[in-house]
Design a protein around this motif. Structure first.
Motif, PDB file in Angstrom:
ATOM      1  N   GLY A  14      -0.808  -1.228  -3.725  1.00  0.00           N
ATOM      2  CA  GLY A  14      -1.930  -1.798  -2.989  1.00  0.00           C
ATOM      3  C   GLY A  14      -3.249  -1.466  -3.649  1.00  0.00           C
ATOM      4  O   GLY A  14      -3.351  -1.375  -4.873  1.00  0.00           O
ATOM      5  N   HIS A  20       0.840  -1.208   0.000  1.00  0.00           N
ATOM      6  CA  HIS A  20       0.000   0.000   0.000  1.00  0.00           C
ATOM      7  C   HIS A  20       0.873   1.255   0.000  1.00  0.00           C
ATOM      8  O   HIS A  20       0.622   2.195  -0.758  1.00  0.00           O
ATOM      9  CB  HIS A  20      -0.931   0.013   1.208  1.00  0.00           C
ATOM     10  CG  HIS A  20      -2.080  -0.938   1.119  1.00  0.00           C
ATOM     11  ND1 HIS A  20      -3.007  -0.903   0.099  1.00  0.00           N
ATOM     12  CD2 HIS A  20      -2.468  -1.947   1.939  1.00  0.00           C
ATOM     13  CE1 HIS A  20      -3.913  -1.853   0.298  1.00  0.00           C
ATOM     14  NE2 HIS A  20      -3.603  -2.499   1.401  1.00  0.00           N
ATOM     15  N   THR A  31      -5.774   3.352  -1.536  1.00  0.00           N
ATOM     16  CA  THR A  31      -4.549   3.767  -0.855  1.00  0.00           C
ATOM     17  C   THR A  31      -3.527   4.405  -1.793  1.00  0.00           C
ATOM     18  O   THR A  31      -2.538   4.952  -1.323  1.00  0.00           O
ATOM     19  CB  THR A  31      -3.895   2.593  -0.091  1.00  0.00           C
ATOM     20  OG1 THR A  31      -3.610   1.536  -1.010  1.00  0.00           O
ATOM     21  CG2 THR A  31      -4.799   2.099   1.020  1.00  0.00           C
TER      22      THR A  31
END
Length: 80
Positions: free
Chosen positions: A29, A24, A33
């Protein structure tokens, strides 16, 4: 559950939380994010299997922000 740089909360599932958090942070991710950079792991739970994890994730995502913050404050602290 992650805290993002804008103060928002992100909930997801992972088999390796530290690895997923790094993904992330690096932008590999979830779509959310990528634009809301994660800064900390605030809360985690273990479940028996993936199916249970997906059900619990759905339950948490339905909670109001205040309820999520209460869950975080009552849970085991996560350091990151």
């Amino acid at each position: 559950m992650l805290r993002c740089s804008d103060g928002s909360l992100y909930t997801g599932i992972a088999t390796d939380i530290e690895r997923r958090f790094a993904e992330h942070v690096s932008g590999r991710g979830a779509k959310y994010t990528r634009s809301h950079k994660p800064v900390a792991i605030l809360y985690r739970e273990e479940t028996a299997d993936r199916s249970a994890a997906l059900r619990r994730e759905a339950e948490i995502k339905k909670l109001a922000r205040e309820e999520k913050l209460k869950l975080i404050s009552e849970g085991t602290p996560c350091q990151k």
